[in-house]
Design an enzyme around this catalytic site. Structure first.
Site, mmCIF file in Angstrom:
data_model
loop_
_atom_site.group_PDB
_atom_site.id
_atom_site.type_symbol
_atom_site.label_atom_id
_atom_site.label_comp_id
_atom_site.label_asym_id
_atom_site.label_seq_id
_atom_site.Cartn_x
_atom_site.Cartn_y
_atom_site.Cartn_z
ATOM 1 N N TYR A 151 0.829 -1.094 0.005
ATOM 2 C CA TYR A 151 -0.127 0.142 0.056
ATOM 3 C C TYR A 151 0.962 1.235 0.092
ATOM 4 C CZ TYR A 151 -3.557 3.245 1.190
ATOM 5 O OH TYR A 151 -4.574 4.191 1.260
ATOM 6 N N VAL A 184 -9.296 8.487 7.566
ATOM 7 C CA VAL A 184 -10.568 9.083 7.325
ATOM 8 C C VAL A 184 -11.415 7.971 7.744
ATOM 9 C CG1 VAL A 184 -11.836 9.990 5.299
ATOM 10 C CG2 VAL A 184 -9.581 10.052 5.004
ATOM 11 N N THR A 186 -14.127 5.848 7.189
ATOM 12 C CA THR A 186 -15.055 5.221 5.906
ATOM 13 C C THR A 186 -14.882 3.623 6.445
ATOM 14 O OG1 THR A 186 -13.010 4.693 4.880
ATOM 15 C CG2 THR A 186 -13.876 6.731 4.278
HETATM 16 N N1 LIG Z 1 -10.121 5.580 4.651
HETATM 17 C C1 LIG Z 1 -8.756 6.147 4.677
HETATM 18 O O1 LIG Z 1 -8.216 6.249 5.829
HETATM 19 C C2 LIG Z 1 -7.956 6.685 3.589
HETATM 20 C C3 LIG Z 1 -6.867 7.182 3.898
HETATM 21 C C4 LIG Z 1 -5.944 7.437 2.655
HETATM 22 C C5 LIG Z 1 -6.437 7.315 1.634
HETATM 23 N N2 LIG Z 1 -7.522 6.382 1.191
HETATM 24 C C6 LIG Z 1 -7.772 6.115 -0.025
HETATM 25 O O2 LIG Z 1 -9.164 6.500 -0.384
HETATM 26 C C7 LIG Z 1 -9.664 5.878 -1.334
HETATM 27 C C8 LIG Z 1 -10.943 5.514 -1.052
HETATM 28 O O3 LIG Z 1 -11.108 4.966 0.195
HETATM 29 P P1 LIG Z 1 -12.196 4.686 1.042
HETATM 30 O O4 LIG Z 1 -11.807 4.926 2.588
HETATM 31 O O5 LIG Z 1 -13.253 5.809 0.539
HETATM 32 O O6 LIG Z 1 -12.866 3.396 0.964
HETATM 33 P P2 LIG Z 1 -14.342 2.725 1.131
HETATM 34 O O7 LIG Z 1 -15.344 3.589 1.921
HETATM 35 O O8 LIG Z 1 -13.956 1.450 1.447
HETATM 36 O O9 LIG Z 1 -14.706 2.647 -0.306
HETATM 37 C C9 LIG Z 1 -14.286 1.998 -1.517
HETATM 38 C C10 LIG Z 1 -15.014 2.360 -2.859
HETATM 39 O O10 LIG Z 1 -14.120 1.900 -3.815
HETATM 40 C C11 LIG Z 1 -14.696 0.602 -4.527
HETATM 41 N N3 LIG Z 1 -13.551 -0.209 -4.742
HETATM 42 C C12 LIG Z 1 -12.819 -1.113 -3.905
HETATM 43 N N4 LIG Z 1 -12.109 -1.982 -4.455
HETATM 44 C C13 LIG Z 1 -12.339 -1.778 -5.953
HETATM 45 C C14 LIG Z 1 -11.686 -2.372 -7.221
HETATM 46 N N5 LIG Z 1 -10.952 -3.405 -7.256
HETATM 47 N N6 LIG Z 1 -12.279 -2.036 -8.125
HETATM 48 C C15 LIG Z 1 -13.309 -1.057 -8.208
HETATM 49 N N7 LIG Z 1 -14.007 -0.306 -7.218
HETATM 50 C C16 LIG Z 1 -13.325 -0.726 -5.914
HETATM 51 C C17 LIG Z 1 -15.879 0.253 -3.257
HETATM 52 O O11 LIG Z 1 -16.857 -0.529 -4.182
HETATM 53 P P3 LIG Z 1 -17.544 -1.811 -3.420
HETATM 54 O O12 LIG Z 1 -18.189 -1.262 -2.282
HETATM 55 O O13 LIG Z 1 -18.269 -2.331 -4.416
HETATM 56 O O14 LIG Z 1 -16.224 -2.885 -2.917
HETATM 57 C C18 LIG Z 1 -16.254 1.573 -2.877
HETATM 58 O O15 LIG Z 1 -16.919 2.113 -4.015
HETATM 59 C C19 LIG Z 1 -8.551 4.444 -1.557
HETATM 60 O O16 LIG Z 1 -7.880 4.724 -2.619
HETATM 61 C C20 LIG Z 1 -7.863 4.667 -0.378
HETATM 62 O O17 LIG Z 1 -6.500 3.836 -0.520
HETATM 63 C C21 LIG Z 1 -8.198 5.978 2.323
#
Ligand SMILES: NC(=O)c1ccc[n+]([C@@H]2O[C@H](COP(=O)([O-])OP(=O)(O)OC[C@H]3O[C@@H](n4cnc5c(N)ncnc54)[C@H](OP(=O)(O)O)[C@@H]3O)[C@@H](O)[C@H]2O)c1
Length: 242
Positions: A151, A184, A186
């Site tokens: 990651y 975040v 989520t």
């Molecule tokens: N949350 C944090 O703390 C955090 C911090 C830094 C960066 N990020 C980044 O932010 C981004 C979004 O994260 P989030 O926290 O918003 O996640 P989340 O709430 O788990 O949402 C993930 C979204 O991405 C989709 N997804 C997951 N795997 C996928 C795949 N292989 N192909 C297509 N769509 C996919 C999911 O669809 P389904 O529901 O159908 O699986 C969902 O719509 C990611 O790139 C993550 O690395 C997150």
């Protein structure tokens, strides 16, 4: 009306960005992976709340490069040109170092780096002049933590990709930027035990995780500002300084 495509747009950060753009009267195309119920629910909510916008769902595995065409074919068939392309879908793998296998390592690279890179290559003719590309990077690409090696490495690659792509897209007047969020609230973070979250909170100057809606100003700024280009905007509540 302008059109944005957001990968991983049905939950968390992606759906918060989508709602923010809908408030600004954009049409949106949201991709998701497997949770059909959540995707339908958010689409229904968006359709009823923002009746003037077009809201399209595409089920695409961003870990499978064979599925690049699902997105590109949809754009071509429907003659859609994009004003914003947001690479937000991400993957992680928390396997301990000694047990990491190539397949899992590769999957994180495919979702976080390879799929966005080759989708951008395929869809670049469908980016309007002056369009913008925003990646979701991560604090973990800047301040490594040992929990997921692939990651941290892939998010650092995302940040490098942003900077290297600026020159590639200069003639098209397409700007490339990223947001690097810290922690975040989520679904992504849901599995973390309460105690672990409390330990993280102690390392954040603001003492808490970010809400997805608190990131949307940053995305909107990167989309709307016509001069910011090649930047990785860290939003971590002061984690980096604390
Ligand atoms: N949350 C944090 O703390 C955090 C911090 C830094 C960066 N990020 C980044 O932010 C981004 C979004 O994260 P989030 O926290 O918003 O996640 P989340 O709430 O788990 O949402 C993930 C979204 O991405 C989709 N997804 C997951 N795997 C996928 C795949 N292989 N192909 C297509 N769509 C996919 C999911 O669809 P389904 O529901 O159908 O699986 C969902 O719509 C990611 O790139 C993550 O690395 C997150």
């Amino acid at each position: 009306m302008k059109t944005a495509l957001i990968t991983g747009g049905t939950k968390g950060i992606g759906s918060a960005i989508a709602e923010r753009l809908l408030n600004e009267n954009w049409n949106i195309i949201l991709t998701y992976f497997s949770d059909d119920d959540a995707a339908s629910r958010i689409q229904e909510y968006f359709v009823s709340s923002y009746p003037k916008s077009r809201i399209i769902l595409l089920k695409v595995d961003c870990g499978d490069l064979n599925e690049l065409d699902l997105i590109d074919d949809y754009l071509v068939k429907n003659n859609i040109y994009l004003d914003a392309l947001l690479f937000n879908a991400g993957a992680t793998d928390r396997t301990v170092f000694g047990e990491i296998n190539f397949e899992n390592w590769q999957r994180v690279f495919d979702v976080n780096v390879n799929f966005p890179m080759f989708l951008l290559q395929k869809t670049s003719p469908r980016l309007n002049n002056g369009a913008t590309v925003v990646f979701t990077g991560s604090l973990m690409g800047i301040h490594p933590h040992s929990v997921s090696l692939s990651y941290g490495v892939t998010k650092a690659a995302v940040h490098a990709l942003v900077k290297n792509l600026v020159k590639v897209f200069a003639s098209q007047k397409v700007r490339i930027n990223a947001v690097a969020p810290g922690f975040v609230n989520t679904e992504w973070q849901q599995l973390k035990p309460h105690e672990q979250k409390e330990n993280i909170n102690k390392k954040i100057a603001l003492g808490r995780f970010c809400e997805p809606s608190e990131l949307t100003d940053a995305y909107l700024f990167l989309i709307n500002n016509k001069y910011v280009n090649g930047e990785v905007l860290t939003i971590d509540g002061g984690y980096s300084m604390f």
